[in-house]
Design a protein around this motif. Structure first.
Motif, short mmCIF file in Angstrom:
data_model
loop_
_atom_site.label_atom_id
_atom_site.label_comp_id
_atom_site.label_asym_id
_atom_site.label_seq_id
_atom_site.Cartn_x
_atom_site.Cartn_y
_atom_site.Cartn_z
N PHE A 42 12.35 5.69 1.58
CA PHE A 42 11.39 6.23 0.61
C PHE A 42 11.67 5.67 -0.79
O PHE A 42 10.76 5.26 -1.51
CB PHE A 42 11.45 7.76 0.60
CG PHE A 42 10.61 8.39 -0.45
CD1 PHE A 42 9.24 8.59 -0.25
CD2 PHE A 42 11.16 8.80 -1.65
CE1 PHE A 42 8.46 9.16 -1.24
CE2 PHE A 42 10.38 9.38 -2.64
CZ PHE A 42 9.02 9.57 -2.43
N VAL A 43 12.94 5.65 -1.18
CA VAL A 43 13.35 5.14 -2.49
C VAL A 43 12.91 3.68 -2.66
O VAL A 43 12.41 3.28 -3.72
CB VAL A 43 14.88 5.28 -2.67
CG1 VAL A 43 15.39 4.45 -3.84
CG2 VAL A 43 15.25 6.73 -2.86
N LEU A 48 9.57 -0.33 -5.24
CA LEU A 48 8.69 -1.51 -5.19
C LEU A 48 7.25 -1.14 -5.60
O LEU A 48 6.57 -1.94 -6.25
CB LEU A 48 8.72 -2.14 -3.81
CG LEU A 48 10.08 -2.75 -3.42
CD1 LEU A 48 10.04 -3.29 -2.00
CD2 LEU A 48 10.50 -3.83 -4.41
N GLY A 49 6.82 0.07 -5.24
CA GLY A 49 5.50 0.53 -5.69
C GLY A 49 5.44 0.62 -7.21
O GLY A 49 4.45 0.22 -7.84
N LEU A 53 3.18 -1.57 -9.86
CA LEU A 53 2.38 -0.89 -10.88
C LEU A 53 2.75 -1.38 -12.28
O LEU A 53 1.88 -1.68 -13.10
CB LEU A 53 2.58 0.63 -10.78
CG LEU A 53 1.95 1.47 -11.88
CD1 LEU A 53 0.43 1.38 -11.82
CD2 LEU A 53 2.40 2.92 -11.76
N PHE A 54 4.04 -1.50 -12.53
CA PHE A 54 4.54 -1.93 -13.84
C PHE A 54 4.01 -3.32 -14.19
O PHE A 54 3.50 -3.55 -15.29
CB PHE A 54 6.07 -1.92 -13.81
CG PHE A 54 6.73 -2.20 -15.13
CD1 PHE A 54 6.91 -1.18 -16.05
CD2 PHE A 54 7.18 -3.46 -15.45
CE1 PHE A 54 7.51 -1.42 -17.26
CE2 PHE A 54 7.79 -3.72 -16.66
CZ PHE A 54 7.96 -2.69 -17.57
N MET A 109 5.74 3.65 2.67
CA MET A 109 4.38 3.66 2.12
C MET A 109 4.10 4.92 1.30
O MET A 109 3.39 4.86 0.30
CB MET A 109 3.34 3.51 3.24
CG MET A 109 3.30 2.12 3.84
SD MET A 109 3.12 0.79 2.62
CE MET A 109 1.49 1.12 1.96
N THR A 110 4.68 6.05 1.71
CA THR A 110 4.51 7.28 0.93
C THR A 110 5.13 7.09 -0.45
O THR A 110 4.54 7.47 -1.47
CB THR A 110 5.17 8.48 1.64
OG1 THR A 110 4.57 8.63 2.92
CG2 THR A 110 5.00 9.75 0.84
N GLY A 111 6.31 6.48 -0.49
CA GLY A 111 6.96 6.23 -1.78
C GLY A 111 6.15 5.31 -2.67
O GLY A 111 5.96 5.56 -3.86
N ALA A 112 5.64 4.23 -2.09
CA ALA A 112 4.84 3.28 -2.87
C ALA A 112 3.56 3.91 -3.38
O ALA A 112 3.20 3.78 -4.55
CB ALA A 112 4.54 2.05 -2.03
#
Length: 197
Positions: A42-43, A48-49, A53-54, A109-112
Motif C-alpha cells: 500500500f505504501v 508512486l501515486g 500527482l506531484f 492501486m488503493t494507495g495510488a
C-alpha cells in the motif's frame, strides 16, 4: 540548485509526508491488521501515486483544474466520498486479526488512487512546487520528486511499522476495535474539515 534548496525541499517533503493525514491513518491501520509486507505494498502504491500527482501538478495539472472548476469540485467530492467509505469500513471492523481467507489488505492501486483523491496530497504538491521551484523548470520538479520519493516511502512506512508495533503489543480485539474506531473518526474528521474549509 544549491544544497540549501535541496535541504529545504527535503524538510518540506518530510513534514508533508510524515504529518497525520488520510493516507497515514490507513498505513497505521494496515500495520495493526495485516503483515508489514502487505502494508508496504500500500505504501509503495501511495508513494508512486503521489509522485505521479506531484509531477503532474508540476507540469501544470493544477492550472488546468483551476480553468475547469467543475472538475476540481468533482475531485474534491470524490475524494471526500472515498475517505468516508474507508473510514466507515474501518469503523465497522471487528478488531479480529484476519485469517488467510479474510478480506485483503488495501493494496497498491488503493494507495495510488487514494493519493489522487487526497486533498492533502494536492495541497502538498501545489504548495511545494510553488515554494521551491520555478514553474517553467521541469528539471527542478524532477529533482524535487526524486527527493520526495524515498522520504515519502519511509515516512508512510513508519506509520505501518507503528501499527505493527501496536499489533504486537495489543492482541485483544476490543482494544483493536477501539483503535480502529478512533482512526475512523479521525479520518472522518478530516473529511469534515475539507467540507468546511
Amino acid at each position: 540548485m544549491t544544497v540549501s534548496i535541496l535541504l529545504m525541499m527535503s524538510a518540506f517533503a518530510l513534514a508533508a509526508s510524515i504529518s497525520p493525514g488520510p493516507v497515514n491513518l490507513v498505513c497505521l491501520s494496515s500495520g495493526t491488521r495485516y503483515p508489514i509486507s502487505q502494508g508496504l505494498i500500500f505504501v509503495t502504491g501511495a508513494t508512486l501515486g503521489f509522485i505521479a500527482l506531484f509531477i503532474g501538478v508540476g507540469l501544470g495539472l493544477y492550472s488546468v483544474l483551476a480553468l475547469v472548476p467543475w472538475l476540481e469540485e468533482a475531485l474534491r467530492w470524490g475524494g471526500i466520498g472515498f475517505l468516508l467509505y474507508l473510514s466507515l469500513r474501518l469503523f465497522l471492523d471487528d478488531g479480529r486479526l484476519p485469517d488467510r481467507e479474510a478480506r485483503a489488505a488495501p493494496g497498491f492501486m488503493t494507495g495510488a488512487l487514494m493519493q489522487w483523491l487526497n486533498p492533502k496530497a494536492w495541497l502538498a504538491s501545489a504548495s511545494g512546487i510553488g515554494a521551491y521551484t520555478n514553474g517553467s523548470e521541469l528539471d527542478q520538479v524532477i529533482v524535487f520528486a526524486a527527493l520526495y520519493l524515498p522520504i515519502c516511502w519511509l515516512s508512510l512506512g513508519s506509520w505501518v511499522y507503528a501499527g505493527a508495533f501496536l499489533r504486537r503489543h495489543i492482541q485483544r480485539p476490543v482494544v483493536l476495535v477501539t483503535i480502529n474506531r478512533v482512526l475512523a473518526l479521525l479520518l472522518a474528521a478530516t473529511c469534515l474539515y475539507l467540507l468546511f474549509e
